[in-house]
Scaffold this motif. Structure first.
Motif, PDB file in Angstrom:
ATOM      1  N   ASP A 199      -1.791   3.843   1.170  1.00  0.00           N
ATOM      2  CA  ASP A 199      -1.460   2.855   0.140  1.00  0.00           C
ATOM      3  C   ASP A 199      -2.486   1.753  -0.032  1.00  0.00           C
ATOM      4  N   HIS A 200      -3.163   1.387   1.016  1.00  0.00           N
ATOM      5  CA  HIS A 200      -4.051   0.225   0.970  1.00  0.00           C
ATOM      6  C   HIS A 200      -5.521   0.605   0.807  1.00  0.00           C
ATOM      7  N   SER A 205      -2.218  -5.231   3.804  1.00  0.00           N
ATOM      8  CA  SER A 205      -1.172  -6.031   3.161  1.00  0.00           C
ATOM      9  C   SER A 205      -1.082  -7.462   3.682  1.00  0.00           C
ATOM     10  N   ARG A 263      -1.478 -11.169   4.051  1.00  0.00           N
ATOM     11  CA  ARG A 263      -1.833 -12.167   3.060  1.00  0.00           C
ATOM     12  C   ARG A 263      -3.160 -12.844   3.422  1.00  0.00           C
TER      13      ARG A 263
END
Length: 176
Positions: A40-41, A81, A83
């Motif tokens: 996903d990343h 993911s 931050r």
């Protein structure tokens, strides 16, 4: 952690040991794309020769221009993911000359024997990217694999040619 690191080292070693006729720029680029499929990343962009031309990558095109298979540039973008991790990505660039004959300034056979390993920098960069993704490293990465084969043909660039780099600089080739 040790197992993951060992797998990354073995990935780099395996790629570096593949023959140049097996690990061509096209095959290598597709392998990189498949390696990260489903993560996903991670985004993998492959620039083909038309994109390299549009982007002004004259030197990359010159090095790979004589080969049967055209050059590729692979950009692996890893954005975890966490931050803030995406704010300052670390860039890794790996030289990926899948076989370096020396071009028209042909290397002697003794010097050419191990030129399948001229892509070891890209193998290391790809392995680091795989390790980072698998470990969930909270650091954004931009990994670039500059893939080409420096071959000899009627399309070879020549000593004395002037080639324009992506940054606009004109470079006279002294040794291919």
């Amino acid at each position: 952690d040790a197992s993951r690191l060992g797998a990354a080292v073995n990935l780099a070693r395996h790629l570096t040991n593949l023959p140049g006729g097996t690990l061509t720029p096209t095959v290598y680029a597709e392998y990189a794309r498949e390696l990260f499929r489903g993560h996903d990343h991670v985004r993998v962009d492959v620039w083909d020769e038309s994109r390299l031309r549009a982007e002004g990558c004259g030197l990359h095109l010159a090095v790979g221009g004589a080969a049967e298979e055209p050059p590729r540039l692979v950009h692996i973008s890893y954005r975890p993911s966490e931050r803030g991790a995406e704010r300052r990505p670390v860039a890794l660039v790996g030289k990926g000359i899948t076989f370096d004959s020396g071009g028209l300034d042909l290397k002697p056979s003794s010097g050419m024997r191990l030129m399948k390993k001229d892509m070891g920098g890209s193998a290391a960069a790809l392995a680091i990217a795989w390790w980072a993704v698998d470990a969930g490293l909270p650091l954004a990465l931009d990994v670039y694999l500059a893939l080409a084969e420096n071959a000899v043909s009627s399309r070879s660039f020549r000593p004395g040619d002037i080639v324009k780099a992506r940054n606009g600089l004109a470079i006279e080739i002294h040794n291919t």
